[in-house]
Design a protein around this motif. Structure first.
Motif, PDB file in Angstrom:
ATOM      1  N   TRP A  14      -6.001   0.677  13.597  1.00  0.00           N
ATOM      2  CA  TRP A  14      -5.082  -0.241  12.911  1.00  0.00           C
ATOM      3  C   TRP A  14      -4.475  -1.226  13.908  1.00  0.00           C
ATOM      4  O   TRP A  14      -4.425  -2.429  13.652  1.00  0.00           O
ATOM      5  CB  TRP A  14      -3.992   0.546  12.193  1.00  0.00           C
ATOM      6  CG  TRP A  14      -3.319  -0.227  11.119  1.00  0.00           C
ATOM      7  CD1 TRP A  14      -3.663  -0.243   9.802  1.00  0.00           C
ATOM      8  CD2 TRP A  14      -2.187  -1.099  11.253  1.00  0.00           C
ATOM      9  NE1 TRP A  14      -2.821  -1.085   9.117  1.00  0.00           N
ATOM     10  CE2 TRP A  14      -1.904  -1.626   9.975  1.00  0.00           C
ATOM     11  CE3 TRP A  14      -1.396  -1.486  12.321  1.00  0.00           C
ATOM     12  CZ2 TRP A  14      -0.864  -2.511   9.749  1.00  0.00           C
ATOM     13  CZ3 TRP A  14      -0.356  -2.381  12.093  1.00  0.00           C
ATOM     14  CH2 TRP A  14      -0.098  -2.879  10.822  1.00  0.00           C
ATOM     15  N   HIS A  49       3.188 -14.499   6.235  1.00  0.00           N
ATOM     16  CA  HIS A  49       3.305 -13.449   5.220  1.00  0.00           C
ATOM     17  C   HIS A  49       2.920 -12.114   5.854  1.00  0.00           C
ATOM     18  O   HIS A  49       1.747 -11.770   5.938  1.00  0.00           O
ATOM     19  CB  HIS A  49       2.388 -13.734   4.032  1.00  0.00           C
ATOM     20  CG  HIS A  49       2.710 -15.007   3.332  1.00  0.00           C
ATOM     21  ND1 HIS A  49       3.793 -15.131   2.505  1.00  0.00           N
ATOM     22  CD2 HIS A  49       2.097 -16.213   3.352  1.00  0.00           C
ATOM     23  CE1 HIS A  49       3.837 -16.354   2.024  1.00  0.00           C
ATOM     24  NE2 HIS A  49       2.816 -17.044   2.525  1.00  0.00           N
ATOM     25  N   GLY A  51       3.357  -9.057   4.825  1.00  0.00           N
ATOM     26  CA  GLY A  51       2.752  -8.105   3.898  1.00  0.00           C
ATOM     27  C   GLY A  51       1.280  -8.370   3.692  1.00  0.00           C
ATOM     28  O   GLY A  51       0.464  -7.439   3.644  1.00  0.00           O
ATOM     29  N   ARG A  52       0.918  -9.637   3.577  1.00  0.00           N
ATOM     30  CA  ARG A  52      -0.489 -10.000   3.389  1.00  0.00           C
ATOM     31  C   ARG A  52      -1.302  -9.645   4.633  1.00  0.00           C
ATOM     32  O   ARG A  52      -2.414  -9.132   4.526  1.00  0.00           O
ATOM     33  CB  ARG A  52      -0.607 -11.498   3.092  1.00  0.00           C
ATOM     34  CG  ARG A  52      -2.023 -11.926   2.780  1.00  0.00           C
ATOM     35  CD  ARG A  52      -2.129 -13.411   2.525  1.00  0.00           C
ATOM     36  NE  ARG A  52      -1.261 -13.800   1.428  1.00  0.00           N
ATOM     37  CZ  ARG A  52      -0.897 -15.050   1.187  1.00  0.00           C
ATOM     38  NH1 ARG A  52      -1.317 -16.022   1.958  1.00  0.00           N
ATOM     39  NH2 ARG A  52      -0.107 -15.335   0.166  1.00  0.00           N
ATOM     40  N   ALA A  54      -0.549  -7.298   6.842  1.00  0.00           N
ATOM     41  CA  ALA A  54      -0.625  -5.834   6.913  1.00  0.00           C
ATOM     42  C   ALA A  54      -1.678  -5.294   5.955  1.00  0.00           C
ATOM     43  O   ALA A  54      -2.409  -4.345   6.290  1.00  0.00           O
ATOM     44  CB  ALA A  54       0.738  -5.220   6.606  1.00  0.00           C
ATOM     45  N   TRP A  55      -1.787  -5.885   4.786  1.00  0.00           N
ATOM     46  CA  TRP A  55      -2.791  -5.452   3.805  1.00  0.00           C
ATOM     47  C   TRP A  55      -4.195  -5.723   4.349  1.00  0.00           C
ATOM     48  O   TRP A  55      -5.082  -4.870   4.266  1.00  0.00           O
ATOM     49  CB  TRP A  55      -2.556  -6.167   2.484  1.00  0.00           C
ATOM     50  CG  TRP A  55      -3.522  -5.793   1.421  1.00  0.00           C
ATOM     51  CD1 TRP A  55      -4.453  -6.609   0.852  1.00  0.00           C
ATOM     52  CD2 TRP A  55      -3.685  -4.523   0.786  1.00  0.00           C
ATOM     53  NE1 TRP A  55      -5.177  -5.925  -0.078  1.00  0.00           N
ATOM     54  CE2 TRP A  55      -4.718  -4.641  -0.143  1.00  0.00           C
ATOM     55  CE3 TRP A  55      -3.053  -3.309   0.928  1.00  0.00           C
ATOM     56  CZ2 TRP A  55      -5.139  -3.573  -0.923  1.00  0.00           C
ATOM     57  CZ3 TRP A  55      -3.469  -2.232   0.144  1.00  0.00           C
ATOM     58  CH2 TRP A  55      -4.496  -2.390  -0.765  1.00  0.00           C
ATOM     59  N   ARG A  56      -4.418  -6.904   4.919  1.00  0.00           N
ATOM     60  CA  ARG A  56      -5.727  -7.245   5.480  1.00  0.00           C
ATOM     61  C   ARG A  56      -6.065  -6.333   6.662  1.00  0.00           C
ATOM     62  O   ARG A  56      -7.204  -5.879   6.802  1.00  0.00           O
ATOM     63  CB  ARG A  56      -5.748  -8.700   5.939  1.00  0.00           C
ATOM     64  CG  ARG A  56      -5.743  -9.683   4.810  1.00  0.00           C
ATOM     65  CD  ARG A  56      -5.689 -11.090   5.340  1.00  0.00           C
ATOM     66  NE  ARG A  56      -5.629 -12.059   4.259  1.00  0.00           N
ATOM     67  CZ  ARG A  56      -5.392 -13.338   4.426  1.00  0.00           C
ATOM     68  NH1 ARG A  56      -5.195 -13.820   5.643  1.00  0.00           N
ATOM     69  NH2 ARG A  56      -5.356 -14.144   3.399  1.00  0.00           N
ATOM     70  N   THR A  58      -5.003  -3.309   7.162  1.00  0.00           N
ATOM     71  CA  THR A  58      -5.289  -1.974   6.633  1.00  0.00           C
ATOM     72  C   THR A  58      -6.709  -1.889   6.091  1.00  0.00           C
ATOM     73  O   THR A  58      -7.411  -0.896   6.314  1.00  0.00           O
ATOM     74  CB  THR A  58      -4.270  -1.611   5.538  1.00  0.00           C
ATOM     75  OG1 THR A  58      -2.956  -1.679   6.106  1.00  0.00           O
ATOM     76  CG2 THR A  58      -4.519  -0.226   4.986  1.00  0.00           C
ATOM     77  N   ILE A  59      -7.161  -2.929   5.418  1.00  0.00           N
ATOM     78  CA  ILE A  59      -8.533  -2.938   4.885  1.00  0.00           C
ATOM     79  C   ILE A  59      -9.546  -2.917   6.028  1.00  0.00           C
ATOM     80  O   ILE A  59     -10.504  -2.129   6.009  1.00  0.00           O
ATOM     81  CB  ILE A  59      -8.749  -4.160   3.972  1.00  0.00           C
ATOM     82  CG1 ILE A  59      -7.942  -3.997   2.690  1.00  0.00           C
ATOM     83  CG2 ILE A  59     -10.230  -4.354   3.652  1.00  0.00           C
ATOM     84  CD1 ILE A  59      -7.899  -5.242   1.830  1.00  0.00           C
ATOM     85  N   THR A  62      -9.365   0.515   7.906  1.00  0.00           N
ATOM     86  CA  THR A  62      -9.937   1.597   7.109  1.00  0.00           C
ATOM     87  C   THR A  62     -11.456   1.515   7.098  1.00  0.00           C
ATOM     88  O   THR A  62     -12.146   2.537   7.223  1.00  0.00           O
ATOM     89  CB  THR A  62      -9.375   1.563   5.677  1.00  0.00           C
ATOM     90  OG1 THR A  62      -7.947   1.659   5.752  1.00  0.00           O
ATOM     91  CG2 THR A  62      -9.923   2.702   4.845  1.00  0.00           C
TER      92      THR A  62
END
Length: 93
Positions: A14, A49, A51-52, A54-56, A58-59, A62
């Motif tokens: 991560w 952003h 949050g955006r 962090a989401w990317r 994480t994808i 993962t």
């Protein structure tokens, strides 16, 4: 592999993925057509952003971690595949 080891490796994936994802999708104030604040770097993002991002991250992390786990389980790529000097003979002596 114990779950604590897997979690530690995932955290490393991560953290590494942050540096892979951050440069993509960034638009500077000049690209947007806005006014810069005195002292602002020209390369600074216009609107960040978290949050955006962090989401990317994480994808990506993962996906890389799943590939790592599958390689760990099935042995697709092993250290012996990169043994350029055939050190197995040195160990036997």
């Amino acid at each position: 592999m114990r779950w604590t080891s897997a979690l530690a490796i995932y955290v490393l994936f991560w953290a590494f993925s942050v540096f892979l994802v951050l440069p993509f999708g960034v638009r500077t104030t000049r690209e947007v057509g806005g006014e810069t604040v005195p002292g602002q770097s020209e390369s600074a993002p216009h609107d960040f952003h978290a949050g955006r991002v962090a989401w990317r991250v994480t994808i990506v992390a993962t996906t890389l971690f799943v590939l790592f786990q599958l390689n760990y389980a099935y042995g697709w790529i092993t250290p012996q595949m990169f043994d350029l000097f055939d050190t197995r003979d040195m160990v036997r002596r």
